[in-house]
Design an enzyme around this catalytic site. Structure first.
Site, PDB file in Angstrom:
ATOM      1  N   ILE A  17       1.178  -1.198   0.311  1.00 32.46           N
ATOM      2  CA  ILE A  17       0.265  -0.466   0.240  1.00 32.46           C
ATOM      3  C   ILE A  17       0.877   1.230  -0.072  1.00 32.46           C
ATOM      4  O   ILE A  17       0.508   2.857  -0.657  1.00 32.46           O
ATOM      5  CB  ILE A  17      -0.975  -0.584   1.462  1.00 32.46           C
ATOM      6  CG1 ILE A  17      -1.920  -1.029   1.124  1.00 32.46           C
ATOM      7  CG2 ILE A  17      -1.553   1.584   1.414  1.00 32.46           C
ATOM      8  CD1 ILE A  17      -2.763  -1.142   2.397  1.00 32.46           C
ATOM      9  N   ASP A  36      11.550   3.435   4.217  1.00 34.14           N
ATOM     10  CA  ASP A  36      11.330   1.790   5.575  1.00 34.14           C
ATOM     11  C   ASP A  36      12.002   0.771   6.247  1.00 34.14           C
ATOM     12  O   ASP A  36      13.138   1.388   5.386  1.00 34.14           O
ATOM     13  CB  ASP A  36      10.752   0.891   3.261  1.00 34.14           C
ATOM     14  CG  ASP A  36      10.627   0.103   4.021  1.00 34.14           C
ATOM     15  OD1 ASP A  36       8.579  -0.447   3.609  1.00 34.14           O
ATOM     16  OD2 ASP A  36      10.246  -1.011   4.514  1.00 34.14           O
ATOM     17  N   ASP A  57      13.934   2.290  10.206  1.00 31.71           N
ATOM     18  CA  ASP A  57      12.550   1.805  10.897  1.00 31.71           C
ATOM     19  C   ASP A  57      11.523   2.636  11.670  1.00 31.71           C
ATOM     20  O   ASP A  57      12.184   3.571  12.426  1.00 31.71           O
ATOM     21  CB  ASP A  57      12.790   0.838  12.442  1.00 31.71           C
ATOM     22  CG  ASP A  57      12.002  -0.243  12.334  1.00 31.71           C
ATOM     23  OD1 ASP A  57      11.392   0.100  13.508  1.00 31.71           O
ATOM     24  OD2 ASP A  57      12.346  -1.927  12.380  1.00 31.71           O
ATOM     25  N   VAL A  58      10.269   3.069  11.958  1.00 34.01           N
ATOM     26  CA  VAL A  58       9.614   3.439  12.361  1.00 34.01           C
ATOM     27  C   VAL A  58       9.433   3.666  13.396  1.00 34.01           C
ATOM     28  O   VAL A  58       9.419   4.329  14.188  1.00 34.01           O
ATOM     29  CB  VAL A  58       7.727   3.173  11.841  1.00 34.01           C
ATOM     30  CG1 VAL A  58       8.107   4.340  10.376  1.00 34.01           C
ATOM     31  CG2 VAL A  58       7.135   2.228  11.813  1.00 34.01           C
ATOM     32  N   ASN A  84       1.694   4.803   7.371  1.00 31.91           N
ATOM     33  CA  ASN A  84       0.992   4.320   6.795  1.00 31.91           C
ATOM     34  C   ASN A  84       1.836   2.833   7.311  1.00 31.91           C
ATOM     35  O   ASN A  84       1.355   1.812   7.200  1.00 31.91           O
ATOM     36  CB  ASN A  84       1.984   3.714   5.408  1.00 31.91           C
ATOM     37  CG  ASN A  84       1.142   2.358   4.560  1.00 31.91           C
ATOM     38  OD1 ASN A  84       0.471   2.270   4.383  1.00 31.91           O
ATOM     39  ND2 ASN A  84       2.648   1.644   4.242  1.00 31.91           N
ATOM     40  N   SER A 137      -7.106  -0.213   9.743  1.00 34.88           N
ATOM     41  CA  SER A 137      -7.588  -1.700   9.230  1.00 34.88           C
ATOM     42  C   SER A 137      -8.816  -1.939   8.704  1.00 34.88           C
ATOM     43  O   SER A 137      -9.903  -1.238  10.293  1.00 34.88           O
ATOM     44  CB  SER A 137      -6.546  -2.706   9.255  1.00 34.88           C
ATOM     45  OG  SER A 137      -7.026  -4.131   9.431  1.00 34.88           O
ATOM     46  N   TYR A 150      -3.138  -7.063  16.607  1.00 36.39           N
ATOM     47  CA  TYR A 150      -3.191  -6.448  15.147  1.00 36.39           C
ATOM     48  C   TYR A 150      -4.760  -5.752  15.249  1.00 36.39           C
ATOM     49  O   TYR A 150      -4.441  -4.443  15.560  1.00 36.39           O
ATOM     50  CB  TYR A 150      -3.801  -7.235  14.414  1.00 36.39           C
ATOM     51  CG  TYR A 150      -3.515  -6.564  12.795  1.00 36.39           C
ATOM     52  CD1 TYR A 150      -2.216  -5.749  12.571  1.00 36.39           C
ATOM     53  CD2 TYR A 150      -4.777  -6.831  11.940  1.00 36.39           C
ATOM     54  CE1 TYR A 150      -2.118  -5.009  11.561  1.00 36.39           C
ATOM     55  CE2 TYR A 150      -4.547  -6.095  11.031  1.00 36.39           C
ATOM     56  CZ  TYR A 150      -3.678  -4.880  10.319  1.00 36.39           C
ATOM     57  OH  TYR A 150      -3.609  -4.911   8.929  1.00 36.39           O
ATOM     58  N   LYS A 154      -4.848  -1.757  15.372  1.00 33.98           N
ATOM     59  CA  LYS A 154      -5.037  -0.885  14.652  1.00 33.98           C
ATOM     60  C   LYS A 154      -6.786  -0.005  14.979  1.00 33.98           C
ATOM     61  O   LYS A 154      -7.438   0.776  14.827  1.00 33.98           O
ATOM     62  CB  LYS A 154      -5.439  -1.364  13.461  1.00 33.98           C
ATOM     63  CG  LYS A 154      -4.620  -1.778  12.499  1.00 33.98           C
ATOM     64  CD  LYS A 154      -3.894  -1.225  11.737  1.00 33.98           C
ATOM     65  CE  LYS A 154      -2.998  -1.806  10.785  1.00 33.98           C
ATOM     66  NZ  LYS A 154      -1.799  -0.379  10.823  1.00 33.98           N
ATOM     67  N   VAL A 183      -6.266  -7.028   0.926  1.00 32.87           N
ATOM     68  CA  VAL A 183      -5.242  -6.282   0.271  1.00 32.87           C
ATOM     69  C   VAL A 183      -4.145  -7.428  -0.665  1.00 32.87           C
ATOM     70  O   VAL A 183      -3.417  -8.647   0.275  1.00 32.87           O
ATOM     71  CB  VAL A 183      -4.305  -5.554   0.616  1.00 32.87           C
ATOM     72  CG1 VAL A 183      -3.569  -4.926  -1.103  1.00 32.87           C
ATOM     73  CG2 VAL A 183      -5.019  -4.352   0.886  1.00 32.87           C
TER      74      VAL A 183
HETATM   75  P1  NAD Z   1       3.537  -4.429   3.387  1.00 31.63           P
HETATM   76  O1  NAD Z   1       4.374  -5.630   4.353  1.00 31.63           O
HETATM   77  O2  NAD Z   1       3.263  -5.114   1.692  1.00 31.63           O
HETATM   78  O3  NAD Z   1       4.446  -3.385   3.222  1.00 31.63           O
HETATM   79  C1  NAD Z   1       4.639  -2.556   4.705  1.00 31.63           C
HETATM   80  C2  NAD Z   1       6.608  -2.027   3.942  1.00 31.63           C
HETATM   81  O4  NAD Z   1       6.036  -1.387   5.733  1.00 31.63           O
HETATM   82  C3  NAD Z   1       7.046  -3.340   4.036  1.00 31.63           C
HETATM   83  O5  NAD Z   1       7.911  -2.308   2.725  1.00 31.63           O
HETATM   84  C4  NAD Z   1       7.904  -3.381   5.462  1.00 31.63           C
HETATM   85  O6  NAD Z   1       9.136  -3.272   4.668  1.00 31.63           O
HETATM   86  C5  NAD Z   1       7.703  -1.989   5.478  1.00 31.63           C
HETATM   87  N1  NAD Z   1       7.832  -2.288   7.150  1.00 31.63           N
HETATM   88  C6  NAD Z   1       7.350  -2.496   8.062  1.00 31.63           C
HETATM   89  N2  NAD Z   1       7.997  -2.567   9.524  1.00 31.63           N
HETATM   90  C7  NAD Z   1       8.293  -1.338   9.378  1.00 31.63           C
HETATM   91  C8  NAD Z   1       8.869  -0.478  10.136  1.00 31.63           C
HETATM   92  N3  NAD Z   1       9.433  -0.727  11.240  1.00 31.63           N
HETATM   93  N4  NAD Z   1       9.332   0.418  10.013  1.00 31.63           N
HETATM   94  C9  NAD Z   1       9.528   1.000   8.770  1.00 31.63           C
HETATM   95  N5  NAD Z   1       8.922   0.195   7.809  1.00 31.63           N
HETATM   96  C10 NAD Z   1       8.375  -0.997   8.497  1.00 31.63           C
HETATM   97  O7  NAD Z   1       1.794  -4.449   3.656  1.00 31.63           O
HETATM   98  P2  NAD Z   1       0.928  -3.961   3.447  1.00 31.63           P
HETATM   99  O8  NAD Z   1      -0.240  -4.493   3.008  1.00 31.63           O
HETATM  100  O9  NAD Z   1       0.941  -2.391   2.067  1.00 31.63           O
HETATM  101  O10 NAD Z   1       0.407  -2.508   4.785  1.00 31.63           O
HETATM  102  C11 NAD Z   1       1.070  -1.342   4.882  1.00 31.63           C
HETATM  103  C12 NAD Z   1      -0.097  -0.938   5.777  1.00 31.63           C
HETATM  104  O11 NAD Z   1      -1.069  -1.616   5.423  1.00 31.63           O
HETATM  105  C13 NAD Z   1      -0.172  -1.507   7.578  1.00 31.63           C
HETATM  106  O12 NAD Z   1      -0.026  -0.174   7.932  1.00 31.63           O
HETATM  107  C14 NAD Z   1      -0.210  -2.413   7.242  1.00 31.63           C
HETATM  108  O13 NAD Z   1      -1.168  -2.844   8.832  1.00 31.63           O
HETATM  109  C15 NAD Z   1      -1.992  -2.041   6.451  1.00 31.63           C
HETATM  110  N6  NAD Z   1      -3.183  -3.024   5.592  1.00 31.63           N
HETATM  111  C16 NAD Z   1      -2.765  -4.021   5.188  1.00 31.63           C
HETATM  112  C17 NAD Z   1      -3.513  -5.057   4.582  1.00 31.63           C
HETATM  113  C18 NAD Z   1      -3.363  -6.281   3.516  1.00 31.63           C
HETATM  114  O14 NAD Z   1      -4.300  -6.469   3.439  1.00 31.63           O
HETATM  115  N7  NAD Z   1      -2.628  -5.960   3.288  1.00 31.63           N
HETATM  116  C19 NAD Z   1      -4.814  -4.538   5.170  1.00 31.63           C
HETATM  117  C20 NAD Z   1      -5.836  -3.527   6.339  1.00 31.63           C
HETATM  118  C21 NAD Z   1      -4.583  -2.635   6.306  1.00 31.63           C
END
Ligand code: NAD
Length: 256
Positions: A17, A36, A57-58, A84, A137, A150, A154, A183
């Site tokens: 995302i 990231d 790292d966040v 995000n 989420s 989780y 959220k 997603v």
């Molecule tokens: P993803 O794993 O594809 O991408 C997440 C990115 O965040 C990765 O590149 C990872 O390296 C980075 N990341 C993780 N922890 C980190 C940290 N501590 N510091 C810096 N970077 C970090 O996942 P996504 O689906 O793109 O998730 C993005 C957001 O969307 C998240 O908050 C997730 O909870 C939320 N979300 C995802 C979904 C889904 O179905 N994928 C659904 C609802 C919400």
């Protein structure tokens, strides 16, 4: 939709995302910076052009201060903060979960959002404009059996969003949350494998359950979420603040 000249920051921008939001913002004319924790994925984003990419790292305050300092120099400010980054945490009934896994999930989802919002709020308040978009989420809108860390994180993001919308609204700053459903992509593939193992189901059965709980009977794409982010950043959404906006095909339940 044009974001010409807007300064956009995305955390967790190397995949999924976050990457979709960074690309959509850049393609709409914005100046974009992403961070990231995944250094290899960040190098690939850096190579794409048009996006400033930094490894950070966040959950690491010093690393994020370094990233924000670099953003301030490169972009000169911020108009849209996409807080995000997040991780899914462990799966299983609460009595099987470890404290370290619980804490890691809350930290990635909440500490990261706190640091990003704190930095953006100070700057947006001073300029009397801006948008903070937190990625929550559907797990921040429903109970989610087997995923208590989780869901807790959220729902916490929603609490942060509602409170900051009230703190910052009088200063001309909008704050909203994106609530994606499941997603398509590698992250949900990992989640499905983890949940299938925890529930003793096959991955196909677990995948089918997600679709059964959604009225449109479909998954979501990262681009669907990015399109909503662009709309929220546009003048069309100038009066939208304090909202948790689901991009999910209407989740009826996360426990079908
Ligand atoms: P993803 O794993 O594809 O991408 C997440 C990115 O965040 C990765 O590149 C990872 O390296 C980075 N990341 C993780 N922890 C980190 C940290 N501590 N510091 C810096 N970077 C970090 O996942 P996504 O689906 O793109 O998730 C993005 C957001 O969307 C998240 O908050 C997730 O909870 C939320 N979300 C995802 C979904 C889904 O179905 N994928 C659904 C609802 C919400």
């Amino acid at each position: 939709m044009s974001l010409k000249g807007a300064r956009v920051v995305v955390t967790g921008g190397a995949a999924g995302i976050g990457l979709a939001m960074a690309r959509a913002s850049r393609d709409a004319g914005a100046h974009v910076a992403v961070c990231d924790a995944d250094g290899a994925a960040m190098s690939a984003v850096d190579g794409e052009g048009g996006v400033i990419a930094r490894v950070a790292d966040v959950t690491d305050e010093a690393a994020m201060t370094g990233f924000f300092d670099a953003v301030a120099i490169a972009l000169g400010g911020i108009d849209v903060m996409c807080a995000n980054a997040g991780t899914g945490g462990p799966a299983g009934p609460i009595e099987t979960l470890g404290l370290a896994d619980w804490r890691a999930c809350l930290s990635a989802n909440l500490d990261g959002a706190f640091l990003a919002c704190r930095w953006a709020a100070a700057r947006m308040k001073a300029q009397r404009s801006g948008l903070i978009l937190l990625t929550s989420s559907t797990a921040g809108q429903h109970g989610y059996p087997g995923r208590s860390p989780y869901a807790t994180a959220k729902w916490g993001v929603i609490g942060l969003m509602k409170t900051l919308a009230m703190e910052l609204g009088p200063h001309g700053v909008r704050v909203n949350a994106l609530c994606p459903g499941a997603v398509e992509g590698p992250r949900m593939d990992r989640v499905i494998a983890m949940e299938a193992a925890a529930k003793g189901l096959s991955e196909a059965q677990t995948r089918a359950l997600y679709v059964r709980g959604v009225s449109l009977r479909s998954w979501v794409t990262a681009e669907d979420v990015a399109a909503t982010a662009l709309w929220l950043a546009s003048p069309a959404a100038a009066r939208i603040s304090g909202q948790a906006i689901a991009i999910d095909g209407h989740t009826e339940t996360l426990a079908p």
